[in-house]
Design an enzyme around this catalytic site. Structure first.
Site, PDB file in Angstrom:
ATOM      1  N   ALA A 208       7.808   2.485 -25.294  1.00  0.00           N
ATOM      2  CA  ALA A 208       8.663   3.588 -25.739  1.00  0.00           C
ATOM      3  C   ALA A 208       7.975   4.925 -25.513  1.00  0.00           C
ATOM      4  CB  ALA A 208       9.010   3.409 -27.219  1.00  0.00           C
ATOM      5  N   ALA A 210       5.871   5.864 -23.143  1.00  0.00           N
ATOM      6  CA  ALA A 210       5.979   6.271 -21.745  1.00  0.00           C
ATOM      7  C   ALA A 210       7.422   6.596 -21.378  1.00  0.00           C
ATOM      8  CB  ALA A 210       5.432   5.168 -20.842  1.00  0.00           C
ATOM      9  N   GLY A 211       8.363   5.801 -21.885  1.00  0.00           N
ATOM     10  CA  GLY A 211       9.773   6.055 -21.594  1.00  0.00           C
ATOM     11  C   GLY A 211      10.252   7.383 -22.147  1.00  0.00           C
ATOM     12  N   GLU A 229      13.996   0.933 -20.087  1.00  0.00           N
ATOM     13  CA  GLU A 229      13.973  -0.253 -20.955  1.00  0.00           C
ATOM     14  C   GLU A 229      12.627  -0.232 -21.648  1.00  0.00           C
ATOM     15  OE1 GLU A 229      13.040  -3.193 -22.807  1.00  0.00           O
ATOM     16  OE2 GLU A 229      12.570  -4.091 -20.869  1.00  0.00           O
ATOM     17  N   CYS A 263       9.326  -7.840 -24.463  1.00  0.00           N
ATOM     18  CA  CYS A 263      10.014  -6.760 -25.159  1.00  0.00           C
ATOM     19  C   CYS A 263      11.036  -7.307 -26.149  1.00  0.00           C
ATOM     20  CB  CYS A 263      10.690  -5.823 -24.151  1.00  0.00           C
ATOM     21  SG  CYS A 263      11.785  -6.647 -22.998  1.00  0.00           S
TER      22      CYS A 263
END
Length: 470
Positions: A208, A210-211, A229, A263
């Site tokens: 999360a 990095a996203g 994702e 995940c």
């Protein structure tokens, strides 16, 4: 200057791969040169190339699986299932493209035609994770190539050898130069790809943190398609059931398959009071029987090590931190060798932890929370900013209907593991788990954009109002 990169086998510490970080500008330039011709290839021809790729993977299936097992530390049996998923993704993606992005022609005014077709975006950057270093990026890459995009694939810096082997299978299938490239590097290479003005889309699977960074960086660039994702803090809710042993097996599969490095893994087991004293001992008893060993051990282990020593250190520290905040250990997390990242699966009663941390602990650590009833269980399950996967174990059909309606997740299962997702269905979540761009069967949606057309073979028009007389 290119940076030296080294990958080691987590189960042994031996070096497996050595290389240098890639040149982002040069890689993108090659992709742009290949883009136009690839997009103009007939769809049937692009599909033919993907089927050739599947045959190349099939030809090299066993050495491919062995490489995945060595570089990730997962058992060989699981690495083999990953290779099979790579092969199977081709036909699933062909079907998905036809269903999700099909062409339509309708009657229009003046005997013309209204048409719907789809176009590729262009150059797509695919940033892959280490836990499924072939299967998960492949889930972006195959749909993107079928749609007519070209792809620059940056594998995780923790699994570069698999990324290189995987990409080579495309090249052996004779895809044109520049259509699919592998570029190695760390965070700085990923950032350069994301930010580059000649990259038309970013397809990401990972944490999360990095996203969110990618999403923030591209917030002012709406022209780029972005699919994220980002994992989950997934709940598995336990109600009354006569099938305690089956329920325990489902929970163990959810929490500890792939050493918890999925995940969709269950991070939180939420148990109603009436069944707590039955299910928790059953889960503990089964977990104690799990074999944890290196990928090629005989008998084959249920799970291997986590990806590296820093990850093992973080998980061990997190277990201790949870205990210091009021958690009660049901099964301690143990490390048999301080120099290798093998962890025993751990279970911790987190019921008395005040303000339980809403984080994704990416490893074999299951937190148990005891609640009074089903309503309290749903409330607890939804007490997360994530929303990828959730399962209900036990209960009646009307309980699952309530659970399905009220739970915030993109995958909602009943009497099945949290990590039981079908490649023939969409895969994605809400909140910190994704940005409403589900992958798997729905990947076709973000790999091509719809174009509406009104068409006639010859111009035919008249202006009937507001014209001055001659």
């Amino acid at each position: 200057m290119a940076t030296d990169l080294v990958s080691t086998e987590p189960a042994t510490g031996k070096e497996i791969w050595r290389g240098k970080s890639g040149n982002v500008d040069a890689t993108i330039e090659r992709a742009r040169k290949a883009m136009r011709d690839w997009a103009r290839e007939p769809l049937a021809r692009r599909i033919e190339f993907m089927r050739r790729f599947a045959n190349e993977v099939r030809k090299h299936a066993e050495p491919f699986a062995e490489l995945i097992a060595r570089e990730t530390g997962k058992p060989l049996w699981e690495a083999r299932t990953e290779v099979e998923a790579v092969i199977g993704k081709v036909e699933i993606s062909v079907t998905a493209y036809a269903e999700r992005t099909g062409q339509k022609k309708l009657n229009s005014a003046l005997q013309g035609t209204a048409a719907l077709r789809h176009k590729p975006h262009g150059v797509m950057a695919v940033l892959g994770p280490y836990n499924f270093p072939a299967h998960l990026p492949n889930g972006h890459i195959i749909p993107a190539l079928i749609a007519g995009n070209v792809v620059i694939f940056k594998p995780s810096e923790k699994t570069p050898a698999v990324g290189e082997f995987f990409t080579r299978c495309f090249h052996e299938a004779k895809l044109p130069e520049g259509v699919i490239q592998c570029i190695h590097g760390g965070v700085e290479v990923g950032q350069a790809l994301v930010e580059h003005w000649m990259v038309d889309g970013v397809l990401f699977t990972g944490s999360a943190r990095a996203g969110i960074a990618i999403n923030r960086k591209l917030a002012s660039d709406p022209g780029k398609i972005v699919a994220l994702e980002m994992g989950g803090n997934n709940p598995i809710v336990m109600l009354d059931t006569p099938k305690i042993e089956d329920a325990a097996a489902t929970i163990v599969q959810s929490a500890f398959t792939t050493a918890g490095q999925r995940c969709t893994a269950a991070r939180r087991l939420i148990v109603v009071d009436s069944v707590f004293d039955q299910i928790v001992p059953a889960v503990k008893a089964l977990t104690e029987k799990l074999i944890v060993d290196e990928p090629f051990a005989d008998p084959q282990p249920f799970m291997g090590c986590v990806i590296d020593n820093s990850t093992a250190d973080l998980l061990s520290e997190s277990f201790v931190a949870l205990m210091s905040r009021g958690g009660s250990p049901i099964m301690h997390m143990k490390r048999r060798d301080e120099n290798l990242p093998f962890l025993s699966p751990a279970i911790l009663d987190a019921t008395d932890i005040h303000e339980r941390p809403d984080i994704e602990l990416f490893g074999p650590l299951l937190q148990v929370v005891r609640v009074a009833d089903f309503d309290a269980a749903i409330y607890e399950a939804n007490a997360t900013r994530y929303g990828l996967s959730a399962s209900l174990i036990g209960g009646k059909p009307q309980d699952f209907e309530t659970f399905w309606n009220e739970i915030r997740a993109g995958i909602v299962n009943w009497n099945r593991p949290t990590n039981g997702a079908s490649s023939s269905a969409p895969f994605g979540g809400v909140g910190l788990s994704g940005n409403h761009r589900p992958a798997a069967f729905y990947a076709a949606d973000y790999c091509a954009y719809p174009v509406a057309s009104n068409e006639m073979e010859q111009p035919r028009a008249s202006i009937g109002v507001g014209i001055k007389g001659s």
